[in-house]
Write a protein that holds these residues in place. Structure first.
Motif, PDB file in Angstrom:
ATOM      1  N   GLN A  31       0.807  -1.216   0.000  1.00  0.00           N
ATOM      2  CA  GLN A  31       0.000   0.000   0.000  1.00  0.00           C
ATOM      3  C   GLN A  31       0.843   1.271   0.000  1.00  0.00           C
ATOM      4  O   GLN A  31       0.298   2.377   0.040  1.00  0.00           O
ATOM      5  N   LEU A  32       2.162   1.111  -0.064  1.00  0.00           N
ATOM      6  CA  LEU A  32       3.032   2.280  -0.175  1.00  0.00           C
ATOM      7  C   LEU A  32       3.177   2.665  -1.642  1.00  0.00           C
ATOM      8  O   LEU A  32       3.379   1.797  -2.498  1.00  0.00           O
ATOM      9  N   PRO A  33       3.104   3.952  -1.975  1.00  0.00           N
ATOM     10  CA  PRO A  33       3.269   4.381  -3.371  1.00  0.00           C
ATOM     11  C   PRO A  33       4.572   3.903  -4.000  1.00  0.00           C
ATOM     12  O   PRO A  33       4.614   3.604  -5.192  1.00  0.00           O
ATOM     13  N   ILE A  34       5.634   3.807  -3.210  1.00  0.00           N
ATOM     14  CA  ILE A  34       6.930   3.391  -3.763  1.00  0.00           C
ATOM     15  C   ILE A  34       6.871   1.979  -4.341  1.00  0.00           C
ATOM     16  O   ILE A  34       7.634   1.639  -5.252  1.00  0.00           O
ATOM     17  N   ALA A  35       5.948   1.139  -3.856  1.00  0.00           N
ATOM     18  CA  ALA A  35       5.846  -0.232  -4.358  1.00  0.00           C
ATOM     19  C   ALA A  35       5.471  -0.263  -5.830  1.00  0.00           C
ATOM     20  O   ALA A  35       5.738  -1.257  -6.518  1.00  0.00           O
ATOM     21  N   ASP A  36       4.835   0.805  -6.328  1.00  0.00           N
ATOM     22  CA  ASP A  36       4.427   0.882  -7.739  1.00  0.00           C
ATOM     23  C   ASP A  36       5.436   1.637  -8.598  1.00  0.00           C
ATOM     24  O   ASP A  36       5.162   1.912  -9.766  1.00  0.00           O
ATOM     25  N   PHE A  37       6.595   1.959  -8.026  1.00  0.00           N
ATOM     26  CA  PHE A  37       7.626   2.682  -8.753  1.00  0.00           C
ATOM     27  C   PHE A  37       8.088   1.826  -9.930  1.00  0.00           C
ATOM     28  O   PHE A  37       8.477   0.671  -9.743  1.00  0.00           O
ATOM     29  N   PRO A  38       8.047   2.339 -11.182  1.00  0.00           N
ATOM     30  CA  PRO A  38       8.365   1.516 -12.361  1.00  0.00           C
ATOM     31  C   PRO A  38       9.718   0.820 -12.283  1.00  0.00           C
ATOM     32  O   PRO A  38       9.858  -0.319 -12.732  1.00  0.00           O
ATOM     33  N   GLU A 155      -1.599  11.613  13.339  1.00  0.00           N
ATOM     34  CA  GLU A 155      -2.949  11.156  13.012  1.00  0.00           C
ATOM     35  C   GLU A 155      -2.950  10.303  11.742  1.00  0.00           C
ATOM     36  O   GLU A 155      -3.648   9.291  11.671  1.00  0.00           O
ATOM     37  N   ARG A 156      -2.158  10.717  10.731  1.00  0.00           N
ATOM     38  CA  ARG A 156      -2.114   9.930   9.498  1.00  0.00           C
ATOM     39  C   ARG A 156      -1.487   8.567   9.743  1.00  0.00           C
ATOM     40  O   ARG A 156      -1.960   7.552   9.223  1.00  0.00           O
ATOM     41  N   MET A 157      -0.416   8.527  10.540  1.00  0.00           N
ATOM     42  CA  MET A 157       0.246   7.254  10.812  1.00  0.00           C
ATOM     43  C   MET A 157      -0.675   6.331  11.614  1.00  0.00           C
ATOM     44  O   MET A 157      -0.786   5.132  11.335  1.00  0.00           O
ATOM     45  N   GLU A 158      -1.350   6.870  12.615  1.00  0.00           N
ATOM     46  CA  GLU A 158      -2.249   6.049  13.424  1.00  0.00           C
ATOM     47  C   GLU A 158      -3.431   5.549  12.605  1.00  0.00           C
ATOM     48  O   GLU A 158      -3.901   4.416  12.804  1.00  0.00           O
ATOM     49  N   ALA A 159      -3.903   6.344  11.650  1.00  0.00           N
ATOM     50  CA  ALA A 159      -4.992   5.895  10.779  1.00  0.00           C
ATOM     51  C   ALA A 159      -4.544   4.718   9.931  1.00  0.00           C
ATOM     52  O   ALA A 159      -5.296   3.744   9.742  1.00  0.00           O
ATOM     53  N   TRP A 160      -3.313   4.787   9.415  1.00  0.00           N
ATOM     54  CA  TRP A 160      -2.781   3.679   8.632  1.00  0.00           C
ATOM     55  C   TRP A 160      -2.615   2.440   9.503  1.00  0.00           C
ATOM     56  O   TRP A 160      -2.880   1.316   9.060  1.00  0.00           O
ATOM     57  N   GLN A 161      -2.131   2.608  10.735  1.00  0.00           N
ATOM     58  CA  GLN A 161      -1.976   1.457  11.634  1.00  0.00           C
ATOM     59  C   GLN A 161      -3.311   0.755  11.858  1.00  0.00           C
ATOM     60  O   GLN A 161      -3.396  -0.483  11.786  1.00  0.00           O
ATOM     61  N   ARG A 162      -4.375   1.528  12.124  1.00  0.00           N
ATOM     62  CA  ARG A 162      -5.687   0.928  12.341  1.00  0.00           C
ATOM     63  C   ARG A 162      -6.171   0.215  11.076  1.00  0.00           C
ATOM     64  O   ARG A 162      -6.724  -0.889  11.141  1.00  0.00           O
ATOM     65  N   HIS A 163      -5.965   0.868   9.932  1.00  0.00           N
ATOM     66  CA  HIS A 163      -6.399   0.284   8.666  1.00  0.00           C
ATOM     67  C   HIS A 163      -5.699  -1.054   8.397  1.00  0.00           C
ATOM     68  O   HIS A 163      -6.349  -2.043   8.013  1.00  0.00           O
ATOM     69  N   ILE A 164      -4.394  -1.090   8.592  1.00  0.00           N
ATOM     70  CA  ILE A 164      -3.620  -2.317   8.330  1.00  0.00           C
ATOM     71  C   ILE A 164      -4.029  -3.425   9.302  1.00  0.00           C
ATOM     72  O   ILE A 164      -4.230  -4.584   8.892  1.00  0.00           O
ATOM     73  N   MET A 165      -4.175  -3.094  10.573  1.00  0.00           N
ATOM     74  CA  MET A 165      -4.560  -4.104  11.563  1.00  0.00           C
ATOM     75  C   MET A 165      -5.956  -4.663  11.254  1.00  0.00           C
ATOM     76  O   MET A 165      -6.210  -5.864  11.406  1.00  0.00           O
ATOM     77  N   ASP A 166      -6.861  -3.807  10.796  1.00  0.00           N
ATOM     78  CA  ASP A 166      -8.195  -4.286  10.417  1.00  0.00           C
ATOM     79  C   ASP A 166      -8.106  -5.221   9.219  1.00  0.00           C
ATOM     80  O   ASP A 166      -8.794  -6.267   9.172  1.00  0.00           O
ATOM     81  N   GLN A 167      -7.278  -4.858   8.232  1.00  0.00           N
ATOM     82  CA  GLN A 167      -7.125  -5.723   7.065  1.00  0.00           C
ATOM     83  C   GLN A 167      -6.535  -7.081   7.448  1.00  0.00           C
ATOM     84  O   GLN A 167      -6.871  -8.099   6.847  1.00  0.00           O
ATOM     85  N   LEU A 168      -5.655  -7.083   8.421  1.00  0.00           N
ATOM     86  CA  LEU A 168      -5.059  -8.331   8.889  1.00  0.00           C
ATOM     87  C   LEU A 168      -6.032  -9.149   9.732  1.00  0.00           C
ATOM     88  O   LEU A 168      -5.804 -10.344   9.966  1.00  0.00           O
ATOM     89  N   GLY A 169      -7.083  -8.508  10.194  1.00  0.00           N
ATOM     90  CA  GLY A 169      -8.049  -9.210  11.037  1.00  0.00           C
ATOM     91  C   GLY A 169      -7.548  -9.478  12.438  1.00  0.00           C
ATOM     92  O   GLY A 169      -7.974 -10.422  13.098  1.00  0.00           O
ATOM     93  N   ILE A 170      -6.623  -8.648  12.909  1.00  0.00           N
ATOM     94  CA  ILE A 170      -6.053  -8.804  14.255  1.00  0.00           C
ATOM     95  C   ILE A 170      -6.476  -7.583  15.065  1.00  0.00           C
ATOM     96  O   ILE A 170      -6.022  -6.467  14.814  1.00  0.00           O
TER      97      ILE A 170
END
Length: 546
Positions: A31-38, A155-170
């Protein structure tokens, strides 16, 4: 996909968490933009997960942040990324091939203290798995350029942490699952790596033709290496490995030994010391001497290096001249080797390297030119990179050696100390991460090589068992350069370059030593050090000893 390097030097068994931690690392990366770097489409990202004791975590925290306290997680990014976006071009050393040829992008290190994981899980009333995964997500977001220095960033970092943990189902309310009756969460004096389950290293060690590879210096060689022919048939001798810079000498040496003894770089003149590599087969013991690349010296260091090359001819039973097939033409350097070897009446085998992507029609004229030039013992086309032709080369070398005894014990594969090899591995990363004008004006001296062991007090414990109990090596090293401007380049903006050099070198040193390594680097200016004999001798470049 991230296939992390997992190192554990602590009393907590982290194996139950590993699968979830790998999932978490990959989910953040995707989900990091750099992962799509050509430029990174065919590149494999690498993250190192370090699990350390509270004492070690306190030391790391004190040395890197000036905080004398045990914390739960620390991150050490290798790249300049802000919230998933690369902020500066990648340097040549950022993407590099591993031992199998795959392109690797090193994102950085995440250091976790499992004891704090257990304590915080109990304090917050959720499972240790949830806590370990959360800290891994937190650390990976730091590697991806997220931070919590100000309120908006937090706030942005904590939002990402919650999002990732929810996606992991943990989730936060997850309770501790009971352990199997046969397994304890705390295990004393256990060093766990993911080698058995494929997680410790991104790749396997390369297989060599006749390998002396060991888990650490002093380990046991393969069975084949200890089988002796009769004294009347056994051969041994010293082989001077010579050639122009970048001809592939160090690559061949590393392939033969099955471990990294000599540094390899696209930059010329990377080898400065003569490195002896002891190769054992059933028929022979071959001691290869990797000499510095032949060149016209313009300073005292270069003159010392070339003295060493010529001296090796007199001390050797055989000269192995390695040439780059892609260069094709015979130069004065090759002619000088032939002349000097003839003076000492030392036979020469010619190995024509880098033929793996060359058509046979182009190779045959090169072989003919060298055949017309000199009566070589043999001419063998090879690829030191892939191993093609190396078996035939070993047979040719064995046939050319005299009958003789083993000069070195079968378990010894180099005469270089761990201290010397560590310095060379640091210098290799300087070559990888700095501009062309910087590396050859630098040298590395290891000032401190402090080994720490588990308590081994049993009567009858062998030296190998003591070595296996080594849990930590602390290395302090100084990088010497010639100019103040070079010092600034080596350190880099906000210390990023020296951090990259140190992190990459530390990983190589840990693989060599088989234990955790703390590496601290300093940079000092010594103007014109390459022409000062006293400094050269202190650095080990005295022609009489190196």
């Amino acid at each position: 996909m991230i296939n992390p390097m997992i190192n554990s030097q602590n009393e907590v068994d982290v194996s139950l968490w590993e699968a979830d931690l790998v999932r978490a690392l990959n989910l953040v990366w995707q989900q990091l933009p750099i992962a799509d770097f050509p430029e990174l489409v065919d590149v494999e990202p690498l993250v190192t997960l370090e699990f350390v004791t509270p004492e070690d975590m306190r030391n790391i925290n004190a040395e890197t942040r000036g905080v004398d306290a045990v914390t739960d997680v620390l991150s050490f990014p290798m790249l300049h990324i802000y919230e998933g976006v690369l902020q500066e071009p990648l340097s040549p050393g950022d993407v590099h091939p591993d031992e199998t040829g795959r392109s690797i992008l090193e994102l950085g290190d995440i250091v976790i203290c499992p004891v704090r994981v257990l304590e915080q899980a109990a304090e917050y009333g959720h499972s240790s798995r949830r806590e370990a995964v959360f800290l891994t997500v937190h650390g990976m977001l730091h590697l991806g350029g997220y931070d919590h220095e100000d309120e908006d960033e937090r706030e942005r970092m904590e939002a990402w942490q919650r999002h990732i943990m929810d996606q992991l189902g943990i989730h936060r309310n997850e309770r501790e699952a009971p352990l199997p009756a046969t397994q304890s969460q705390l295990r004393h004096n256990v060093v766990h790596t993911g080698t058995e389950n494929g997680l410790a290293f991104a790749t396997e060690q390369p297989q060599s033709l006749v390998s002396n590879t060991k888990d650490a210096i002093g380990g046991n060689p393969p069975e084949e290496a200890v089988v002796d022919w009769s004294d009347d048939d056994f051969k041994s001798g010293f082989i001077a490995l010579v050639g122009r810079p970048n001809s592939g000498k160090s690559t061949l040496l590393n392939y033969l030994s099955g471990t990294k003894l000599a540094i390899v770089s696209r930059k010329a003149q990377t080898t400065r010391h003569t490195i002896r590599s002891v190769i054992n087969t059933a028929r022979a013991q071959m001691i290869f001497i990797d000499t510095p690349g032949m060149h016209k010296p313009d300073h005292q260091l270069g003159r010392n290096m070339m003295k060493n090359v010529w001296q090796s001819f007199e001390d050797s039973d055989l000269v192995l001249l390695l040439v780059d097939a892609k260069r094709g033409n015979i130069t004065s350097m090759e002619e000088s080797v032939i002349q000097k070897a003839s003076e000492f009446k030392t036979p020469i085998i010619l190995a024509i390297n880098k033929v793996d992507d060359m058509e046979k029609e182009r190779l045959l004229p090169i072989i003919q030119r060298y055949s017309d030039l000199y009566d070589f013992v043999d001419i063998v086309p090879i690829s030191a990179k892939t191993g093609d032709g190396v078996e035939r080369l070993i047979d040719a070398v064995t046939d050319a050696l005299p009958i003789g005894p083993r000069y070195y014990p079968t378990e010894q594969y180099t005469d270089q100390s761990e201290r010397t090899l560590a310095a060379e591995m640091i210098r290799e990363q300087i070559l990888n991460y700095t501009h062309d004008e910087i590396p050859h004006g630098t040298a590395v001296k290891v000032n401190v090589f402090d080994e720490r062991y588990e308590d081994v007090t049993d009567v009858g414990v062998t030296d190998e068992e003591v070595l296996d109990s080594r849990r930590l090596v602390r290395i302090l090293a100084t990088i010497y350069c010639e100019k103040d401007t070079h010092k600034g380049i080596l350190i880099g903006k906000q210390g990023r370059t020296i951090k990259r050099i140190g992190s990459a070198a530390r990983r190589d040193i840990e693989r060599m030593l088989g234990c955790k390594v703390y590496l601290e680097l300093f940079v000092k200016v010594r103007k014109d050090w390459q022409n000062k004999e006293s400094i050269l001798a202190d650095l080990g470049y005295d022609p009489l000893i190196f």
